[in-house]
Design an enzyme around this catalytic site. Structure first.
Site, PDB file in Angstrom:
ATOM      1  N   LEU A 156      37.000  30.829  47.370  1.00  0.00           N
ATOM      2  CA  LEU A 156      36.806  32.161  46.813  1.00  0.00           C
ATOM      3  C   LEU A 156      36.849  33.136  47.984  1.00  0.00           C
ATOM      4  CD1 LEU A 156      33.799  31.582  44.346  1.00  0.00           C
ATOM      5  CD2 LEU A 156      36.217  31.825  43.737  1.00  0.00           C
ATOM      6  N   ASP A 157      37.434  34.314  47.772  1.00  0.00           N
ATOM      7  CA  ASP A 157      37.483  35.323  48.823  1.00  0.00           C
ATOM      8  C   ASP A 157      36.067  35.724  49.239  1.00  0.00           C
ATOM      9  OD1 ASP A 157      40.221  35.308  48.565  1.00  0.00           O
ATOM     10  OD2 ASP A 157      40.293  37.115  47.321  1.00  0.00           O
ATOM     11  N   VAL A 158      35.931  36.210  50.454  1.00  0.00           N
ATOM     12  CA  VAL A 158      34.619  36.624  50.969  1.00  0.00           C
ATOM     13  C   VAL A 158      33.896  37.581  50.017  1.00  0.00           C
ATOM     14  CG1 VAL A 158      33.453  37.902  52.814  1.00  0.00           C
ATOM     15  CG2 VAL A 158      35.188  36.196  53.384  1.00  0.00           C
ATOM     16  N   THR A 172      34.182  37.958  46.823  1.00  0.00           N
ATOM     17  CA  THR A 172      34.075  37.428  45.455  1.00  0.00           C
ATOM     18  C   THR A 172      32.848  36.533  45.344  1.00  0.00           C
ATOM     19  OG1 THR A 172      36.481  37.443  45.264  1.00  0.00           O
ATOM     20  CG2 THR A 172      35.281  36.121  43.658  1.00  0.00           C
ATOM     21  N   HIS A 212      43.954  35.743  47.126  1.00  0.00           N
ATOM     22  CA  HIS A 212      43.865  37.142  46.667  1.00  0.00           C
ATOM     23  C   HIS A 212      44.654  37.372  45.373  1.00  0.00           C
ATOM     24  CE1 HIS A 212      42.587  39.319  50.646  1.00  0.00           C
ATOM     25  NE2 HIS A 212      42.044  38.124  50.543  1.00  0.00           N
TER      26      HIS A 212
END
Length: 283
Positions: A132-134, A136, A231
């Protein structure tokens, strides 16, 4: 020597002019005191001949040193990670990631990340399965064994895992249904996507399952992710002029000081590839 672009981001590329301990050599080169250099060493921000150092080591004349003098910092250990574990067995665990924290170590920081904090909390080595993105938040799976990690990665490649996200976006013009874009294969962000397929570009597919119109010209979406590009949701929604609230990188108004956007992995469903047991997690 140093690269001009790297220096802009605090990265120093150095050919050691002398032999000795790394900290001693850097003390004579960098505009940093010993405490600052030791801090960078402890954080994992110093590399010797392309290998991350975790303690002071000997360096020889001509060795290559890379120093991240401005490492990115993340949320510290609040010792509450056990309370964020949703489920665990002998094969894997599922936890709720918080915004502002990486899933795993970054190139300039090997301490402040969820994998490290959870491993310490459960007293067991953990292995990354997906990301998961930072900014998120939401549900994420870590393997407890290498066989499960390998089997789970195959499951992801075969798209045999259901992943549902909740997103708060700007605007109210989206419709339910499948959105397909193509992403430029670049390591840089923000990611570039297009409706038109181009040679080498990666297909990005998501499905908007439900839309709830809110005040202030916003919409709450429930999204099923069919492909898992970096992303992806952020880039696709930004391209459609409905960026995720707080996601300034993809066109949204910047409203948070912290590294946070209104995107949450709220549901995971899969079959344990080692046991055949079905799992469904929802927050």
């Amino acid at each position: 020597m140093q690269s001009a672009r790297g220096f802009e981001y605090g990265v120093r590329h150095i050919i050691s002019p002398q032999s000795g301990a790394v900290c001693d050599v850097l003390l004579g080169i960098l505009d940093l005191d010993r405490t600052q250099i030791e801090f960078l060493l402890d954080l994992g921000s110093i590399y010797l001949n392309h290998q991350r150092l975790k303690e002071d080591s000997s360096v020889s004349v001509g060795d290559y040193l890379r120093v991240h003098t401005k490492p990115r910092r993340f949320i510290g250990d609040d010792h509450q990670w056990s309370s964020r574990i949703v489920f665990q067995n002998e094969h894997f665990l599922v936890a709720q990631k918080i915004s502002g924290l990486p899933v795993h170590a970054s190139v300039d920081n090997h301490k402040e990340h969820l994998q490290s904090y959870l491993a310490k909390a459960v007293g067991h080595e953990l292995f990354v399965t997906h990301r998961l993105d930072v900014p998120t938040r939401g549900l994420i799976v870590y393997a407890k064994t290498l066989p499960f990690q390998t089997a789970f990665n195959k499951l992801l490649i075969q798209r045999d895992m259901k992943k549902v996200y909740r997103a708060l976006v700007e605007g109210q013009e989206l419709r339910t249904g499948v959105l397909t874009h193509y992403m430029e294969p670049s390591p840089r962000a923000p990611k570039i996507v297009s409706h038109e397929a181009q040679p080498g570009w990666q297909e990005c597919v998501l499905e908007i399952l439900n839309i709830n119109l809110l005040d202030n010209n916003r919409s709450e979406l429930k999204i099923q992710l069919h492909t898992g590009r970096t992303h992806q949701i952020r880039a696709q929604l930004g391209y459609e002029k409905h960026p995720i609230v707080g996601d300034h990188a993809y066109g949204a108004e910047k409203i948070y000081v912290d590294d946070k956007i209104e995107l949450e992995a709220c549901e995971l469903e899969f079959i344990n590839p080692l046991t055949g047991e079905s799992h469904h997690f929802r927050i």
